[in-house]
Design a protein around this motif. Sequence first.
Motif, PDB file in Angstrom:
ATOM      1  N   GLY A  47       3.350   0.098  -9.898  1.00  0.00           N
ATOM      2  CA  GLY A  47       2.265   0.995 -10.276  1.00  0.00           C
ATOM      3  C   GLY A  47       1.565   1.671  -9.120  1.00  0.00           C
ATOM      4  O   GLY A  47       0.842   2.652  -9.326  1.00  0.00           O
ATOM      5  N   VAL A  48       1.748   1.186  -7.881  1.00  0.00           N
ATOM      6  CA  VAL A  48       1.015   1.757  -6.752  1.00  0.00           C
ATOM      7  C   VAL A  48       1.415   3.215  -6.515  1.00  0.00           C
ATOM      8  O   VAL A  48       0.562   4.080  -6.313  1.00  0.00           O
ATOM      9  CB  VAL A  48       1.230   0.918  -5.478  1.00  0.00           C
ATOM     10  CG1 VAL A  48       0.633   1.635  -4.267  1.00  0.00           C
ATOM     11  CG2 VAL A  48       0.602  -0.456  -5.635  1.00  0.00           C
ATOM     12  N   ASP A  69      11.338   9.154  -0.130  1.00  0.00           N
ATOM     13  CA  ASP A  69      11.494   7.896   0.587  1.00  0.00           C
ATOM     14  C   ASP A  69      11.319   8.067   2.090  1.00  0.00           C
ATOM     15  O   ASP A  69      11.018   9.141   2.598  1.00  0.00           O
ATOM     16  CB  ASP A  69      12.847   7.262   0.259  1.00  0.00           C
ATOM     17  CG  ASP A  69      12.782   5.742   0.221  1.00  0.00           C
ATOM     18  OD1 ASP A  69      11.917   5.166   0.922  1.00  0.00           O
ATOM     19  OD2 ASP A  69      13.593   5.118  -0.494  1.00  0.00           O
ATOM     20  N   VAL A  70      11.552   6.970   2.814  1.00  0.00           N
ATOM     21  CA  VAL A  70      11.202   6.864   4.218  1.00  0.00           C
ATOM     22  C   VAL A  70      11.938   7.880   5.099  1.00  0.00           C
ATOM     23  O   VAL A  70      11.375   8.386   6.076  1.00  0.00           O
ATOM     24  CB  VAL A  70      11.417   5.418   4.710  1.00  0.00           C
ATOM     25  CG1 VAL A  70      12.874   5.003   4.577  1.00  0.00           C
ATOM     26  CG2 VAL A  70      10.926   5.239   6.132  1.00  0.00           C
ATOM     27  N   MET A  75       9.883   3.077  -0.278  1.00  0.00           N
ATOM     28  CA  MET A  75       9.240   3.228  -1.585  1.00  0.00           C
ATOM     29  C   MET A  75       9.907   2.381  -2.655  1.00  0.00           C
ATOM     30  O   MET A  75       9.254   1.919  -3.591  1.00  0.00           O
ATOM     31  CB  MET A  75       9.237   4.701  -1.989  1.00  0.00           C
ATOM     32  CG  MET A  75       8.395   5.588  -1.083  1.00  0.00           C
ATOM     33  SD  MET A  75       6.688   5.005  -0.869  1.00  0.00           S
ATOM     34  CE  MET A  75       6.095   5.063  -2.557  1.00  0.00           C
ATOM     35  N   GLU A  76      11.202   2.162  -2.533  1.00  0.00           N
ATOM     36  CA  GLU A  76      11.898   1.312  -3.498  1.00  0.00           C
ATOM     37  C   GLU A  76      11.321  -0.103  -3.468  1.00  0.00           C
ATOM     38  O   GLU A  76      11.081  -0.715  -4.517  1.00  0.00           O
ATOM     39  CB  GLU A  76      13.388   1.291  -3.196  1.00  0.00           C
ATOM     40  CG  GLU A  76      14.197   0.459  -4.188  1.00  0.00           C
ATOM     41  CD  GLU A  76      15.685   0.474  -3.896  1.00  0.00           C
ATOM     42  OE1 GLU A  76      16.439  -0.172  -4.648  1.00  0.00           O
ATOM     43  OE2 GLU A  76      16.106   1.119  -2.913  1.00  0.00           O
ATOM     44  N   GLU A  77      11.083  -0.618  -2.264  1.00  0.00           N
ATOM     45  CA  GLU A  77      10.513  -1.954  -2.142  1.00  0.00           C
ATOM     46  C   GLU A  77       9.058  -1.979  -2.601  1.00  0.00           C
ATOM     47  O   GLU A  77       8.594  -2.978  -3.166  1.00  0.00           O
ATOM     48  CB  GLU A  77      10.631  -2.435  -0.702  1.00  0.00           C
ATOM     49  CG  GLU A  77      12.074  -2.704  -0.269  1.00  0.00           C
ATOM     50  CD  GLU A  77      12.179  -3.180   1.161  1.00  0.00           C
ATOM     51  OE1 GLU A  77      11.122  -3.316   1.826  1.00  0.00           O
ATOM     52  OE2 GLU A  77      13.311  -3.425   1.620  1.00  0.00           O
ATOM     53  N   LEU A  78       8.327  -0.892  -2.359  1.00  0.00           N
ATOM     54  CA  LEU A  78       6.946  -0.828  -2.841  1.00  0.00           C
ATOM     55  C   LEU A  78       6.919  -0.916  -4.361  1.00  0.00           C
ATOM     56  O   LEU A  78       6.115  -1.664  -4.939  1.00  0.00           O
ATOM     57  CB  LEU A  78       6.278   0.468  -2.381  1.00  0.00           C
ATOM     58  CG  LEU A  78       4.830   0.668  -2.843  1.00  0.00           C
ATOM     59  CD1 LEU A  78       3.905  -0.354  -2.188  1.00  0.00           C
ATOM     60  CD2 LEU A  78       4.346   2.079  -2.552  1.00  0.00           C
ATOM     61  N   ASP A  79       7.782  -0.145  -5.030  1.00  0.00           N
ATOM     62  CA  ASP A  79       7.821  -0.163  -6.490  1.00  0.00           C
ATOM     63  C   ASP A  79       8.287  -1.513  -7.026  1.00  0.00           C
ATOM     64  O   ASP A  79       7.878  -1.937  -8.114  1.00  0.00           O
ATOM     65  CB  ASP A  79       8.742   0.949  -6.998  1.00  0.00           C
ATOM     66  CG  ASP A  79       8.163   2.340  -6.753  1.00  0.00           C
ATOM     67  OD1 ASP A  79       6.928   2.443  -6.614  1.00  0.00           O
ATOM     68  OD2 ASP A  79       8.939   3.307  -6.704  1.00  0.00           O
ATOM     69  N   VAL A 130      -4.763   2.398  14.090  1.00  0.00           N
ATOM     70  CA  VAL A 130      -3.913   1.297  13.649  1.00  0.00           C
ATOM     71  C   VAL A 130      -2.442   1.681  13.768  1.00  0.00           C
ATOM     72  O   VAL A 130      -2.063   2.827  13.543  1.00  0.00           O
ATOM     73  CB  VAL A 130      -4.243   0.884  12.196  1.00  0.00           C
ATOM     74  CG1 VAL A 130      -5.640   0.302  12.122  1.00  0.00           C
ATOM     75  CG2 VAL A 130      -4.128   2.060  11.240  1.00  0.00           C
ATOM     76  N   GLU A 131      -1.630   0.698  14.129  1.00  0.00           N
ATOM     77  CA  GLU A 131      -0.192   0.888  14.159  1.00  0.00           C
ATOM     78  C   GLU A 131       0.369   0.620  12.770  1.00  0.00           C
ATOM     79  O   GLU A 131       0.098  -0.423  12.169  1.00  0.00           O
ATOM     80  CB  GLU A 131       0.452  -0.041  15.188  1.00  0.00           C
ATOM     81  CG  GLU A 131       0.053   0.271  16.618  1.00  0.00           C
ATOM     82  CD  GLU A 131       0.771  -0.611  17.617  1.00  0.00           C
ATOM     83  OE1 GLU A 131       1.401  -1.620  17.199  1.00  0.00           O
ATOM     84  OE2 GLU A 131       0.727  -0.304  18.825  1.00  0.00           O
ATOM     85  N   THR A 132       1.115   1.561  12.236  1.00  0.00           N
ATOM     86  CA  THR A 132       1.596   1.466  10.863  1.00  0.00           C
ATOM     87  C   THR A 132       3.106   1.661  10.804  1.00  0.00           C
ATOM     88  O   THR A 132       3.716   2.186  11.728  1.00  0.00           O
ATOM     89  CB  THR A 132       0.933   2.530   9.968  1.00  0.00           C
ATOM     90  OG1 THR A 132       1.435   3.830  10.319  1.00  0.00           O
ATOM     91  CG2 THR A 132      -0.578   2.500  10.113  1.00  0.00           C
ATOM     92  N   ARG A 133       3.659   1.232   9.690  1.00  0.00           N
ATOM     93  CA  ARG A 133       5.055   1.506   9.397  1.00  0.00           C
ATOM     94  C   ARG A 133       5.115   2.503   8.247  1.00  0.00           C
ATOM     95  O   ARG A 133       4.564   2.264   7.168  1.00  0.00           O
ATOM     96  CB  ARG A 133       5.792   0.211   9.020  1.00  0.00           C
ATOM     97  CG  ARG A 133       7.284   0.415   8.797  1.00  0.00           C
ATOM     98  CD  ARG A 133       8.049  -0.900   8.740  1.00  0.00           C
ATOM     99  NE  ARG A 133       7.618  -1.752   7.641  1.00  0.00           N
ATOM    100  CZ  ARG A 133       6.967  -2.897   7.804  1.00  0.00           C
ATOM    101  NH1 ARG A 133       6.675  -3.338   9.025  1.00  0.00           N
ATOM    102  NH2 ARG A 133       6.611  -3.625   6.755  1.00  0.00           N
ATOM    103  N   ILE A 134       5.761   3.625   8.465  1.00  0.00           N
ATOM    104  CA  ILE A 134       5.879   4.652   7.439  1.00  0.00           C
ATOM    105  C   ILE A 134       6.912   4.207   6.401  1.00  0.00           C
ATOM    106  O   ILE A 134       8.012   3.766   6.746  1.00  0.00           O
ATOM    107  CB  ILE A 134       6.303   5.996   8.064  1.00  0.00           C
ATOM    108  CG1 ILE A 134       5.253   6.465   9.087  1.00  0.00           C
ATOM    109  CG2 ILE A 134       6.521   7.058   6.986  1.00  0.00           C
ATOM    110  CD1 ILE A 134       3.896   6.716   8.508  1.00  0.00           C
ATOM    111  N   ILE A 135       6.560   4.325   5.115  1.00  0.00           N
ATOM    112  CA  ILE A 135       7.479   3.900   4.052  1.00  0.00           C
ATOM    113  C   ILE A 135       7.849   5.033   3.092  1.00  0.00           C
ATOM    114  O   ILE A 135       8.748   4.880   2.269  1.00  0.00           O
ATOM    115  CB  ILE A 135       6.901   2.723   3.237  1.00  0.00           C
ATOM    116  CG1 ILE A 135       5.618   3.147   2.504  1.00  0.00           C
ATOM    117  CG2 ILE A 135       6.632   1.519   4.143  1.00  0.00           C
ATOM    118  CD1 ILE A 135       5.132   2.117   1.492  1.00  0.00           C
TER     119      ILE A 135
END
Length: 220
Positions: free
Chosen positions: A177-178, A203-204, A168-172, A133-138
């Motif tokens: 909680g992830v 972070d990224v 990671m800021e956007e993930l949080d 799979v093609e992914t974007r590293i965060i």
Amino acid sequence: MITRPSLKTIFVLTNLLFFFSCNQQQQEQEQTSSSHSVDPVAGEHHFISGYEPITNDSLVNVVIEIPAGTDAKWEVEKESGHIAWEYRDGEPRVVQYIGYPGNYGMVPRTLAGDGDTIDVLVLGAPIERGEIVETRIIGVLEMIDDDEQDDKLIAVTTDSHFNRVNNMEELDLHFRGVSTIIETWFENYKGSDFNVEIIGIRDVDRAWEILRESVEAYGN
């Protein structure tokens, strides 16, 4: 005196149990199919050497070894390039914890600090073992496992509900909680007999630095 668990502990455990319940059926199917067959997964090419690590669009190719929510420990074999069930002490390895909190895999043509390919946790719904799979590293979870650097890149696919996340800021912000679940899981999934030290989530930019170092190490 009875010590009451903190709100953070309750929150983390609640989220982990929720994730486990959502993936329980998938995990049972995985265990059932795996218990009847240990045939390795062979790709069109060698899973380590046969695919590029990074695409022209700066996405990162990830070979899925373990679907999210499952606990059978499969991995890419260095010599054959196949994905096979890992054996320990003559027995197929099963993680003695709740299932993986994401799809676990690796980036081809990389060499990490522990002598293996760089590991990746791809957030989202279960992806079939052997898929590329093609992914974007965060981001990245930096950790030490038995005195070896064993970092875990954190990634998302562009077709999942995590597709709006770039760091990671956007993930949080969007998925509270992830990141805590990720840290908690990797700190505890091996049990108390193993020395796992969580350095922290970065972070990224740091994730890309680690990835590029692993790509360069493979080529040298």
